[in-house]
Write an enzyme that holds these catalytic residues in place. Structure first.
Site, PDB file in Angstrom:
ATOM      1  N   GLN A  73       0.860  -1.303  -0.289  1.00  0.00           N
ATOM      2  CA  GLN A  73      -0.091   0.618   0.099  1.00  0.00           C
ATOM      3  C   GLN A  73       0.974   1.135  -0.007  1.00  0.00           C
ATOM      4  OE1 GLN A  73      -2.325   1.624   3.281  1.00  0.00           O
ATOM      5  NE2 GLN A  73      -3.737   1.285   1.732  1.00  0.00           N
ATOM      6  N   CYS A 104      -6.587   7.195   5.392  1.00  0.00           N
ATOM      7  CA  CYS A 104      -5.843   7.037   6.759  1.00  0.00           C
ATOM      8  C   CYS A 104      -6.470   8.564   7.469  1.00  0.00           C
ATOM      9  CB  CYS A 104      -4.272   7.661   6.384  1.00  0.00           C
ATOM     10  SG  CYS A 104      -3.356   7.913   7.691  1.00  0.00           S
ATOM     11  N   ASN A 206     -15.184  -2.440   4.184  1.00  0.00           N
ATOM     12  CA  ASN A 206     -15.027  -2.327   5.329  1.00  0.00           C
ATOM     13  C   ASN A 206     -15.703  -1.509   6.911  1.00  0.00           C
ATOM     14  OD1 ASN A 206     -11.251  -0.542   6.331  1.00  0.00           O
ATOM     15  ND2 ASN A 206     -12.058  -2.660   7.503  1.00  0.00           N
ATOM     16  N   GLY A 230      -9.441  -5.058   9.299  1.00  0.00           N
ATOM     17  CA  GLY A 230      -8.423  -4.553  10.102  1.00  0.00           C
ATOM     18  C   GLY A 230      -7.962  -4.854  11.626  1.00  0.00           C
TER      19      GLY A 230
END
Length: 373
Positions: A73, A104, A206, A230
């Site tokens: 990534q 992020c 996600n 995650g």
């Protein structure tokens, strides 16, 4: 259930380990991969650090010989630098898949216009994707993003359409905005809306997947083509065995005894020592995993403290030997792991929200704080 097709890559089961800073290094990926198949992404690295051949960065993208497909990534804010980094990966055979980080939410990234802040600048986002895909050769390029900056500045539907137009192979959506950080509840309806809007390429969901049952429910409710996991696997690599069973139509669930958990903790720390080539560095870095592995188990405060402050493998193993190896897997631990607090605001560059179509690249030092990873 179908396999996940990313360009020429076919991934089964359609499960992705999300890149997590300081977590998804080669040792942790090994533990997860041994439990079940999928795509296991390394820690995020910066495009600037990669093109500068930063030694720390090259250590971070170390893959084990048996890892396939290899997934990197990238975080970048300049189309030219992103293109150069992707071209390096393709030409030097550094990986088989490239994921671009637009999710992020940490201030040191968003205050420079990166991560979850960047898709707001539609033309800059498009330019980055175009350069990445153009330089990738046969490698699939995917995108991981959030819903937007906040509820007043949602970007995911526009970003999804741009990604399709620029030849991206798949999109992963974390159902939270940047201001939510990891707080509140993930908006799975947004994942469903993106899937309805983007039909040409896979859409992955996600957010708030703490168990295989959660993954199944997300896929059923949203129609997404796969899941990205995650924080749910922190201290719990065997979650990938549960996910593999779910994808095969089974309902088996891993419930290791505390003795098995302790053995995994020992192996995890040992693999880290071999990877880092420094036992003390590895054991100190492993400390953050202790609470995640022991979540829900009955372990005395003093023993927990000693395990979480160990400075050597021997010291860690002395503490692990004192655990009750027969203690069963606790109930009620399929719950949030890691930090969950929302933020009161998103740190952005001055005037960032003034023009969503501004193509100007953020400050030249935007990757300085994260250079090397």
């Amino acid at each position: 259930m179908e396999s996940l097709k990313l360009g020429s890559l076919e991934v089964w089961p359609p499960v992705v380990l999300a890149p997590m800073a300081g977590i998804t290094n080669a040792p942790f990926r090994t533990l997860c991969r041994e439990q079940g198949g999928g795509l296991f992404v390394c820690e995020m690295i910066t495009t600037r650090a990669l093109v500068e051949r930063n030694p720390k960065t090259f250590k971070m993208i170390r893959f084990e010989p048996e890892e396939s497909p290899r997934s990197i990534q990238l975080y970048g804010i300049d189309p030219e630098t992103v293109g150069r980094a992707v071209r390096m990966i393709a030409e030097e055979d550094l990986a088989d898949h490239v994921d671009l980080n637009f999710g992020c939410p940490v201030p040191k990234v968003t205050r420079k216009g990166g991560g979850s802040a960047l898709p707001y600048k539609r033309n800059l986002f498009r330019a980055i994707l175009r350069e990445a895909v153009r330089n990738a050769g046969t490698l699939p390029v995917t995108v991981k993003m959030r819903k937007g900056i906040d509820d007043d500045h949602l970007t995911y539907l526009d970003a999804g359409r741009i990604a399709v137009e620029e030849g991206v192979s798949a999109i992963a959506l974390h159902g939270r905005t940047a201001i939510q950080h990891y707080g509140g509840t993930a908006d799975w309806e947004a994942i469903a809306r993106l899937k309805e809007s983007v039909t040409e390429i896979p859409v992955l969901g996600n957010g708030d997947i703490w168990s295989a049952a959660d993954a199944r429910r997300m896929m059923d409710e949203t129609g997404c083509d796969g899941v990205v996991v995650g924080r749910g696997c922190l201290g719990r690599p065997w979650l990938f065995a549960d996910l593999a069973a779910m994808c095969e139509g089974g309902d088996e669930r891993s419930r290791p005894l505390l003795g098995e958990v302790a053995a995994t903790m020992d192996r995890h720390a040992t693999l880290m020592a071999e990877c880092f080539e420094s036992e003390r560095h590895a054991v100190v870095d492993f400390r953050k995993h202790v609470g995640w592995y022991l979540k829900g188990f009955t372990v005395g405060a003093e023993l927990r403290r000693r395990l979480a402050t160990a400075e050597s493998l021997a010291g860690l193993r002395e503490g692990l030997a004192e655990l009750d190896v027969t203690q069963p897997w606790p109930d009620g631990v399929d719950t949030p792991r890691g930090k969950t607090n929302p933020r009161d605001r998103v740190h952005l560059p001055a005037g960032w929200l003034d023009d969503p179509y501004d193509l100007a690249v953020p400050s030249a030092d935007a990757e300085n704080d994260t250079s090397g990873g």
